[in-house]
Design an enzyme around this catalytic site. Structure first.
Site, PDB file in Angstrom:
ATOM      1  N   CYS A 196       0.765  -1.222  -0.026  1.00 24.18           N
ATOM      2  CA  CYS A 196      -0.018   0.044  -0.102  1.00 24.18           C
ATOM      3  C   CYS A 196       0.810   1.252   0.040  1.00 24.18           C
ATOM      4  CB  CYS A 196      -1.220  -0.086   1.052  1.00 24.18           C
ATOM      5  SG  CYS A 196      -2.031  -1.385   1.101  1.00 24.18           S
ATOM      6  N   ASN A 249     -10.180   0.024   0.209  1.00 31.91           N
ATOM      7  CA  ASN A 249      -8.782   0.243   0.122  1.00 31.91           C
ATOM      8  C   ASN A 249      -8.250  -0.177  -1.061  1.00 31.91           C
ATOM      9  OD1 ASN A 249      -5.960  -0.348   0.549  1.00 31.91           O
ATOM     10  ND2 ASN A 249      -6.251  -1.010   2.404  1.00 31.91           N
ATOM     11  N   HIS A 269      -2.835   7.238   2.663  1.00 30.03           N
ATOM     12  CA  HIS A 269      -3.432   5.982   1.949  1.00 30.03           C
ATOM     13  C   HIS A 269      -4.844   5.891   2.453  1.00 30.03           C
ATOM     14  CE1 HIS A 269      -4.032   1.935   1.072  1.00 30.03           C
ATOM     15  NE2 HIS A 269      -3.777   1.292   2.298  1.00 30.03           N
TER      16      HIS A 269
END
Length: 328
Positions: free
Chosen positions: A122, A285, A255
């Site tokens: 990520c 996500n 993020h």
């Protein structure tokens, strides 16, 4: 006389989300069919996610990445012949090799220049952006495509309620070009490999068979604690490196992992909620794609404008984290 080192500036962005939108209610109904209980209320309260985009079976990361890159090039007004570097961040590459970046290069008709993948889960886009910036600064490239792209639905265990509700698929891209004006002001990348077990997909293919566990596994509480402390420290460090105060920021694009992490982080740093770009509710996500997708959404709806000071941050498996400070 030593030549002036160019700066690197973001000149365009693009995003691609698969057309299929899966709401929490639809996901809950699907999971109920497998004997797993969840609900829209449970997911929203714990994560802030209301829906996610899921790629159709057979859709590859390179397809989403190609479309996002095409839109970014269009936005920046650059042609295939201008691009001399592609850095693509992904944890779900099409193949073991060639890299997904090489597949995108071929799809876009780009000839020559370097193309490679970056793997920092990520944090991948932030790592890729810092890598491309460094190459432009030393004159190794002039026009880079920096892409974050994932088909995370392909590595989820759909019987694990604690992880399968969190993720979505998508791709985001930016064009980064050599410039006489400062663009990327500072970057800071970090990793702690000793924490690899708190978030991993620890399988691989060996001798034609899957070895280990091919699905994503996560210790949510451990990730939360490490994410908040790491990102807060990284934000302060990168602002100090760039010679700006946290209060100077126009936008924070973290993020998009969990709304609790975003809220906790903005409070800890004293950044007001209205300066934090949130796409988590719509995209879930999307791992390496989350930051470029959020940046593109905020540029296209007119929030992020030329001249704005933007802090982009990633945190992910590895354990990795990092920040890039940019003047748009």
């Amino acid at each position: 006389m030593r030549q002036h080192m160019p700066y690197a500036k973001i000149t365009g962005s693009g995003g691609c989300l698969p057309p299929r939108i899966v709401s929490n209610d639809e996901l809950a109904a699907e999971l109920a069919g497998r004997g797993i209980e969840t609900s829209d209320e449970w997911i929203v309260e714990r994560t802030g996610i209301r829906q996610r985009h899921i790629a159709a079976p057979g859709v590859k990361t390179s397809e989403l990445a190609t479309e996002a890159a095409r839109l970014a090039m269009q936005d920046a007004g650059v042609q295939a012949g201008d691009v001399d570097l592609i850095v693509l961040a992904t944890s779900t590459p099409d193949y073991v090799f060639p890299s997904t970046a090489c597949l995108v290069q071929a799809n876009l008709g780009i000839k020559g220049g370097a193309a490679f993948d970056v793997q920092a889960v990520c944090s991948g886009f932030v790592y890729a952006l810092a890598t491309a910036e460094a190459m432009i600064r030393v004159g190794r490239a002039r026009t880079a495509l920096v892409i974050g792209a994932e088909v995370f639905s392909s590595i989820l265990d759909w019987s694990d309620r604690s992880t399968c509700v969190l993720f979505g698929d998508g791709a985001g891209a930016v064009v980064l070009q050599a410039s006489d004006e400062p663009g990327i002001l500072a970057a800071q990348l970090n990793a702690d490999g000793s924490q690899m077990k708190i978030l991993c997909a620890a399988g691989n293919v060996s001798h034609g068979k899957v070895e280990g566990d091919p699905f994503l596994r996560m210790d949510g509480q451990a990730v939360f604690k490490l994410a908040v402390t790491s990102l807060a420290r990284s934000a302060r460090d990168v602002c100090a490196q760039g010679g700006v105060e946290l209060s100077d920021l126009d936008w924070m694009i973290p993020h998009q992992a969990n709304v609790r992490i975003l809220n906790f982080l903005s409070r800890k740093l004293g950044v007001p909620d209205e300066k934090v770009v949130v796409t988590l509710d719509k995209h879930a996500n999307t791992s390496a794609a989350s930051v470029p997708l959020a940046l593109d959404a905020a540029r296209r709806d007119g929030r992020v404008r030329s001249g704005d000071l933007v802090l982009m941050q990633g945190v992910g498996g590895g354990f990795t984290w990092g920040s890039v400070l940019a003047r748009m």
